[in-house]
Design a protein around this motif. Structure first.
Motif: not given
Length: 103
Positions: A14-21, A50-51, A59-61
């Motif tokens: 969750y926080y990795i994806l949030l960071a990648l905004c 790994a994540l 294709d999430i990032i």
């Protein structure tokens, strides 16, 4: 495909994806997550990369740009949808707690 694999995001996910905004590299992600969580979540390099590899594969990032040997990443539209769905799931859990938990 990614929806099933990432049905429920872990806190590091969750926080990795949030960071990648915003566009960030690995060390910037690690620093940002540690700062925003007041040190509660510390991403080890093995966990982070790994994540990132899994997120790239689904294709999430995507890779945003390369500067020297550094790799930069940004969330995709699919990743934003996944992040928003998990946020909504968490908010629903909080509402259920508030409605039914009596201390």
């Amino acid at each position: 495909m990614a929806r099933n694999k990432f049905q429920t995001l872990t806190e590091p996910m969750y926080y990795i994806l949030l960071a990648l905004c915003e566009t960030r590299n690995g060390s910037e992600i690690t620093s940002w997550v540690s700062e925003i969580t007041n040190g509660r979540i510390k991403l080890a390099p093995g966990t982070l990369y790994a994540l990132l590899a899994q997120f790239l594969q689904e294709d999430i990032i995507e890779r945003a740009k390369a500067e020297g040997s550094g790799k930069f990443y940004i969330i995709t539209d699919e990743g934003r949808e996944l992040l928003e769905e998990d946020r909504n799931r968490i908010m629903m859990m909080v509402k259920d707690f508030d409605k039914f938990y009596k201390s």
